[in-house]
Write a protein that holds these residues in place. Structure first.
Motif, PDB file in Angstrom:
ATOM      1  N   VAL A 210       4.480 -37.859  40.283  1.00  0.00           N
ATOM      2  CA  VAL A 210       5.401 -37.178  41.189  1.00  0.00           C
ATOM      3  C   VAL A 210       6.816 -37.522  40.755  1.00  0.00           C
ATOM      4  CG1 VAL A 210       6.183 -36.948  43.578  1.00  0.00           C
ATOM      5  CG2 VAL A 210       3.752 -37.284  43.097  1.00  0.00           C
ATOM      6  N   THR A 211       7.598 -36.510  40.415  1.00  0.00           N
ATOM      7  CA  THR A 211       8.978 -36.745  39.960  1.00  0.00           C
ATOM      8  C   THR A 211       9.929 -36.714  41.151  1.00  0.00           C
ATOM      9  OG1 THR A 211       9.236 -34.374  39.479  1.00  0.00           O
ATOM     10  CG2 THR A 211       8.557 -35.799  37.660  1.00  0.00           C
ATOM     11  N   ILE A 212      10.888 -37.639  41.136  1.00  0.00           N
ATOM     12  CA  ILE A 212      11.863 -37.766  42.221  1.00  0.00           C
ATOM     13  C   ILE A 212      13.256 -37.636  41.635  1.00  0.00           C
ATOM     14  CG2 ILE A 212      12.705 -39.227  44.094  1.00  0.00           C
ATOM     15  CD1 ILE A 212      10.008 -40.666  44.046  1.00  0.00           C
ATOM     16  N   ASP A 229       4.557 -31.583  43.213  1.00  0.00           N
ATOM     17  CA  ASP A 229       4.724 -32.951  42.723  1.00  0.00           C
ATOM     18  C   ASP A 229       6.199 -33.293  42.547  1.00  0.00           C
ATOM     19  OD1 ASP A 229       2.028 -33.537  42.661  1.00  0.00           O
ATOM     20  OD2 ASP A 229       1.759 -32.850  40.606  1.00  0.00           O
ATOM     21  N   ARG A 230       7.031 -32.762  43.435  1.00  0.00           N
ATOM     22  CA  ARG A 230       8.476 -32.976  43.346  1.00  0.00           C
ATOM     23  C   ARG A 230       9.037 -33.442  44.684  1.00  0.00           C
ATOM     24  NH1 ARG A 230      10.262 -27.218  40.527  1.00  0.00           N
ATOM     25  NH2 ARG A 230       9.102 -27.465  38.561  1.00  0.00           N
ATOM     26  N   GLU A 277       4.168 -32.204  53.852  1.00  0.00           N
ATOM     27  CA  GLU A 277       3.550 -31.130  53.070  1.00  0.00           C
ATOM     28  C   GLU A 277       2.327 -31.636  52.314  1.00  0.00           C
ATOM     29  OE1 GLU A 277       4.287 -27.917  53.084  1.00  0.00           O
ATOM     30  OE2 GLU A 277       5.726 -28.385  54.672  1.00  0.00           O
ATOM     31  N   GLU A 278       2.396 -32.865  51.815  1.00  0.00           N
ATOM     32  CA  GLU A 278       1.258 -33.444  51.093  1.00  0.00           C
ATOM     33  C   GLU A 278       0.076 -33.635  52.033  1.00  0.00           C
ATOM     34  OE1 GLU A 278      -0.801 -35.086  47.756  1.00  0.00           O
ATOM     35  OE2 GLU A 278       0.881 -33.710  48.045  1.00  0.00           O
ATOM     36  N   LYS A 283      -5.384 -31.856  53.743  1.00  0.00           N
ATOM     37  CA  LYS A 283      -6.302 -31.272  54.730  1.00  0.00           C
ATOM     38  C   LYS A 283      -6.923 -29.989  54.207  1.00  0.00           C
ATOM     39  CE  LYS A 283      -4.137 -33.154  58.904  1.00  0.00           C
ATOM     40  NZ  LYS A 283      -3.413 -32.812  60.166  1.00  0.00           N
ATOM     41  N   LEU A 284      -6.105 -29.186  53.522  1.00  0.00           N
ATOM     42  CA  LEU A 284      -6.610 -27.934  52.963  1.00  0.00           C
ATOM     43  C   LEU A 284      -7.658 -28.202  51.887  1.00  0.00           C
ATOM     44  CD1 LEU A 284      -6.507 -24.864  52.777  1.00  0.00           C
ATOM     45  CD2 LEU A 284      -4.580 -25.096  51.180  1.00  0.00           C
ATOM     46  N   ARG A 285      -7.403 -29.209  51.034  1.00  0.00           N
ATOM     47  CA  ARG A 285      -8.380 -29.560  49.998  1.00  0.00           C
ATOM     48  C   ARG A 285      -9.691 -30.038  50.622  1.00  0.00           C
ATOM     49  NH1 ARG A 285      -3.757 -31.731  47.356  1.00  0.00           N
ATOM     50  NH2 ARG A 285      -4.209 -33.793  48.208  1.00  0.00           N
TER      51      ARG A 285
END
Length: 297
Positions: A210-212, A229-230, A277-278, A283-285
């Motif tokens: 994950v890039t920050i 992943d941001r 959001e993650e 939950k969706l996965r």
């Protein structure tokens, strides 16, 4: 982490409380105001503050932390190439890595690079290096280091975010072309180095990166990670130039107490938004997996 990210990563890994980091930032800003600006003054002030806030055993705390903690900087001498240091022999070694990563040419100080004196190891360490790696590596480990900002360790599309594949080869020091040749072809050299590292790091066990960034990914053309992943500020579609200009001001000019706290709260909000959001994505996965399991029954 690299550059300002190295400061954030190292302080967190060394268990320095966020409140202390905020106070430290405010003190540096106050001193920059007093001295007439930030340019050329940041690194000495950062070094003094690190000496004040890092625990005597900070390097042990970081080394013992679960997972990988790594700081990126670009080494110019005695070897040339990107480094991602993940082990720290002493507290000074940790401090040096942070300062090396924060050495932006002609801004952090008035010089294009930082000269870091290598801390001499014990006689036992010397014997170990000689036995396992030879006299060339031993000499390289005891010579002073010339280094510059971690931003230069990766291609432009990563905007300074380190590549974990660098870890495997960061301890393998090797001779490269001259500094002049390296500066003229830095982007090509970095990409070649990372390609070689990728082949050497298949067992790195890095599942996800994950890039920050303190800048919106789209504003700085940061393409190294997927959108989910941001972590960064939301892109201001109405005034993207004004947004970047304001963030650049915050990155290069001393701020007031109020501005420092507001900037911290905005960063915290960006991180919390990603966490929410993650959670939704997780939950969706899980729901998709349950549906697939039912379909196969």
């Amino acid at each position: 982490g690299s550059s300002a990210g190295a400061i954030a990563v190292a302080s967190h890994a060394a268990q320095v409380k966020p409140e202390i980091c905020l106070d430290t930032t405010i003190r540096i800003c106050e001193e920059c105001f007093r001295q007439g600006g930030a340019r050329g003054r940041l690194l000495p002030l950062l070094e003094a503050e690190l000496d004040a806030i890092l625990d005597e055993n900070a390097h042990h705390i970081v080394n013992a932390r679960p997972g990988l903690t790594a700081l990126a900087y670009y080494e110019l001498f005695p070897n040339t190439g990107p480094r991602l240091q993940s082990h720290f022999e002493t507290r000074d070694d940790l401090t040096d890595a942070i300062l090396n990563s924060s050495m932006f040419p002609f801004f952090s100080t008035n010089w294009p690079w930082r000269l870091a004196k290598k801390i001499t190891s014990t006689a036992k360490d010397t014997d170990s290096i000689l036995e396992s790696k030879g006299i060339g590596t031993m000499l390289a480990n005891f010579l002073p280091r010339i280094a510059m900002d971690g931003y230069f360790t990766v291609p432009f599309g990563r905007f300074g975010c380190p590549d974990f594949e660098m870890v495997k080869s960061s301890d393998r020091r090797r001779r490269e072309p001259s500094f002049t040749e390296n500066v003229l072809a830095m982007e090509d050299k970095v990409e070649d180095q990372l390609a070689a590292n990728l082949a050497q790091a298949k067992d790195a066990n890095i599942d996800r990166t994950v890039t920050i960034s303190v800048f919106p990914h789209d504003s700085v053309f940061m393409t190294a990670s997927s959108e989910h992943d941001r972590i960064s500020p939301l892109f201001d579609e109405e005034d993207p130039i004004g947004q970047v200009q304001e963030l650049l001001r915050c990155a290069t000019q001393p701020l007031t107490h109020k501005e420092v706290h507001e900037l911290y709260e905005k960063g915290l909000g960006d991180a919390e938004r990603w966490v929410v959001e993650e959670g939704k994505r997780a939950k969706l996965r899980d729901e998709l997996l349950r549906n697939e399991a039912r379909a196969t029954e």
